[in-house]
Scaffold this motif. Structure first.
Motif: not given
Length: 272
Positions: A127-136, A150-166
Motif C-alpha cells: 500500500f502507498s502512503s500517498v493519497t490519490l485525489s481525483v478531481n471529478p 510519481v510521488m508514490a512510485s518513489r516508495e517502490l523498492d526492488g522487491a515490490v512491483f506495485e503500490l496500491i493507492m487510496s
C-alpha cells in the motif's frame, strides 16, 4: 490538424503547454511487430478525453499516425514487443495558464521497450502512503499531470512491483500504473470508474470479457478488508502494456493466485 513530432528526430517546443502546465494527455499502446493490442480503444479514448479538455484531434488523424509508427519502428516478427507512446498537448504558447484561441495541438510520437514480463506465480505489492485525489472534472483522463503517481512510485523498492493507492476516503482505487481487480466469493470487485485517476483500457476490456463469461462483476468502493480478508480469492493488477498481473503477496500477506483470469483475458489474442 496537429503538429507532428517524431521523438527520434526532435522534441516539443520549449513553450509547449504540455511541458509548462501538463496541458495534455497521453496513451501507451502495446505493440508486437507491426501489430497492436486494443489500438482502436486507445485512440477512441484519446479523442474522447481530448474533447473533454477542449483539444481538437480526429480519430482518422491518430489512426494514420499510429500506422506510420508501426511501419517506422515495427518489424515483421510479431514476437518482438515494443511500446508506442502518443503524447498530445494543447500546443505552444499562450499567456500564463490561459491558452490562446485556436491553438494547433502538438502530437509527440515515441517508441520504447516493453517492460520485463512478470512471473506466472504473481508479484509482490504493498500500500502507498500517498493519497490519490481525483478531481471529478478530470476523472479517468490519462492526463500529463501524474505527480501523485510519481510521488508514490518513489516508495517502490526492488522487491515490490506495485503500490496500491487510496483516496481521501480510505478506499483503494488503483496502483501507480495499474487498475485494481479483486476476486471474492461473491464474484469480481473493482473500484467505480468515477473514482479513478486513469480508467484503463485493459480494465474495461477485462470487465467486458468477464461479464460475457457470465461472471458477476461489482463496481463499488474497495476497502482494505476486501483484499486482506479470508474471503479474498485473488488480487489482480491491470495494465494495457503488461496485461493481467496476479498479486501473490500484498503488504506481507500471501494471497491465492489463480491463472484462470489470464486464460479468460488474453490480450495477445487481440493483435491486429
Amino acid at each position: 490538424m496537429v503538429n507532428l513530432f517524431w521523438a527520434d528526430e526532435s522534441g516539443l517546443p520549449v513553450n509547449d503547454r504540455g511541458l509548462a502546465y501538463g496541458d495534455g494527455l497521453f496513451e501507451t499502446i502495446r505493440m508486437q511487430g507491426r501489430k497492436s493490442v486494443l489500438l482502436p480503444r486507445h485512440l477512441d479514448r484519446m479523442v474522447r478525453d481530448a474533447r473533454r479538455l477542449g483539444i481538437a484531434v480526429s480519430l482518422k488523424e491518430l489512426d494514420a499516425v499510429a500506422r506510420q509508427a508501426a511501419e517506422r519502428w515495427g518489424s515483421d516478427d510479431p514476437s518482438k514487443g515494443w511500446v508506442l507512446k502518443l503524447t498530445l498537448t494543447r500546443g505552444a504558447g499562450g499567456r500564463g495558464y490561459r491558452p490562446d484561441a485556436g491553438m494547433t495541438p502538438n502530437l509527440l510520437v515515441a517508441c520504447g521497450p516493453v517492460p520485463p514480463a512478470t512471473a506466472d506465480e504473481g508479484v509482490v505489492a504493498d500500500f502507498s502512503s500517498v493519497t490519490l485525489s481525483v478531481n471529478p472534472l478530470l476523472s479517468g483522463i490519462k492526463s500529463l499531470n501524474r505527480l501523485e503517481q510519481v510521488m508514490a512510485s518513489r516508495e517502490l523498492d526492488g522487491a515490490v512491483f506495485e503500490l496500491i493507492m487510496s483516496n481521501p476516503a480510505g478506499h483503494l482505487v488503483e496502483g501507480t500504473r495499474t487498475n485494481l481487480l479483486v476476486k471474492s466469493c461473491d464474484g469480481w470487485l473493482t473500484p467505480p470508474a468515477r473514482d479513478l485517476a486513469v480508467s484503463g483500457i485493459m480494465r474495461q476490456w477485462v470487465l467486458e470479457r468477464l461479464r460475457q463469461q457470465g461472471e458477476v462483476v461489482q463496481e463499488r468502493p474497495v476497502e482494505v478488508g476486501d483484499v486482506l480478508s479470508e474471503f479474498c480469492l485473488g488480487v489482480y493488477l491491470l495494465n494495457s502494456v503488461l496485461g493481467v498481473v496476479p498479486v501473490r503477496n500484498l503488504a506481507g500477506r500471501n494471497l491465492p493466485v489463480d491463472g484462470g483470469l489470464a486464460t479468460i483475458c488474453n490480450p495477445f489474442e487481440l493483435l491486429e
